[in-house]
Enzyme design. Structure first.
Site: not given
Ligand SMILES: [Zn+2]
Length: 392
Positions: A135
């Site tokens: 992320h």
């Molecule tokens: Zn995840």
């Protein structure tokens, strides 16, 4: 016999936030302990390789210097400062903790070590279990991720080997950081299978996110319905990935094997079992054998059922990377110590028995929805394949 490298050092467990934070490094230690107990790591065919730290230029190939400086400052003095919020630092997901820069740099170095072992031929495959922080953005920490070890490894592979990289992400969350960092790059094919962003963080990963500029067509997303089970997950994977690999012809495959799609994971709503991770890893290895001279780098990722899922799922990933069919029975003493530590019942087998969990109430409907999604992805992506053909 081929060699599979297991990247690990105790220091990797220092990537941790607070005692209550869901990303708990105990899951890594438990996986290492289980593999050790099963006699699956620590010999000539399966060496335990110590990670190095990522260098400044390797980090700067992906992250903004101002962001790296902010992480370093927070790491040395974790007091809140104006400006940290714009970098995603000091949030509930990524709290300020002393040593966060060093810990994150070591995770990146672990995945780079995996890449080095595979690309120099010392190993055919490698597993960086602490990696998979998909992320993290160019100038922003997000979703428990400070630096993006995957994108850093991709840039390293391109710079040192000119590799075409196929990135496959089976974490329950969309692999957004890697996607956006490689969005305009036709040398990197990102393919993410995840619970639809309609239900889950980070709220992206829809089928129309296809890439930008020269990279258009090189970003592929399969948003799965909530409550998707192994059968439909695998059908979706098989309906797309082999064909994408055949057209893209990668030099190396990077597999993010986050195991939070498991039915027992507390953060997501998919209903898969540990067997999924063995199947997918095996399929990815077959593609690596066909197109990449075997070269495959696997990482960990999400996985928040620390005691009941992560060690079993990643043991199966490791077995598949090594081309082994592991026995189902877990060592009894290991189960006993896990029960004592966790204060709860723990599964006694690597693979979840078929009757372990009730079928999803809307199984047929969910599978039909996922089939429609894959058909739509194919309709969008496959016409672009001829363009790929022209390029080579
Ligand atoms: Zn995840």
């Amino acid at each position: 016999m081929s060699t599979t490298a297991f990247i690990w050092g105790d220091q990797l467990a220092s990537y941790r936030f607070t005692a209550q934070h869901p990303l708990n490094p105990r899951r890594l230690q438990l996986t290492v302990e289980l593999l050790g107990r099963m006699g699956l790591i620590g010999d000539e065919q399966a060496p335990i390789v110590a990670p190095r730290y990522a260098e400044a230029d390797e980090l700067e190939a992906v992250h903004d210097v101002a962001y790296l400086e902010a992480v370093r400052a927070a790491s040395a003095d974790p007091e809140p400062r104006a400006g940290y919020a714009t970098f995603g630092l000091g949030s509930e997901d990524v709290p300020l903790v002393p040593g966060m820069d060093e810990a994150a740099r070591l995770v990146c170095g672990a995945t780079l070590t995996a890449a080095e072992w595979v690309m120099t031929g010392r190993a055919t495959r490698a597993f960086s279990i602490a990696g998979g922080l998909h992320h993290a953005r160019r100038a922003e920490a997000a979703g428990f991720c400070i630096y993006n070890d995957l994108a850093i490894a991709i840039r390293w592979l391109q710079r040192h080997y000119g590799s075409r990289v196929m990135y496959i992400d089976i974490d329950a969350h969309h692999g957004d950081g890697v996607q956006w960092l490689c969005y305009d790059d036709p040398g990197v094919l990102t393919v993410s299978f995840h619970e639809s962003g309609a239900f889950l963080f980070p709220g992206t990963g829809f089928i129309d996110e296809l890439g930008d500029g020269d990279g258009y067509g090189y970003s592929v997303n399969v948003p799965l319905d909530a409550h998707t089970e192994d059968g439909s997950f695998l059908e979706s994977f098989n309906g797309l990935v082999p064909e994408l690999a055949a057209h893209f012809r990668p030099d190396v495959i990077l597999l993010q094997a986050g195991c939070d799609a498991h039915v027992l994971d507390p953060l997501t709503h998919l209903r898969c079992t540990t067997g999924l991770y063995e199947h997918v890893t095996r399929l990815a290895c077959e593609l690596a054998d066909r197109y990449c001279g075997g070269r495959l780098i696997a990482t960990g990722g999400g996985g928040y059922a620390v005691y009941t899922v992560v060690p079993r799922a990643w043991a199966l990933v490791w077995g598949a990377l090594r081309g082994l069919r592991l026995d189902d029975e877990l060592p009894l003493d290991w189960c006993r110590s896990l029960r004592l530590e966790s204060g709860r019942d723990v599964p006694a087998t690597l693979r979840d028995p078929t009757e372990a969990f009730p079928p999803a109430p809307r199984r047929a409907e969910i599978a039909a929805n996922n089939r429609r999604t894959v058909t739509a992805v194919r309709q969008q992506v496959l016409p672009l394949l001829s363009g790929w053909g022209l390029a080579f």
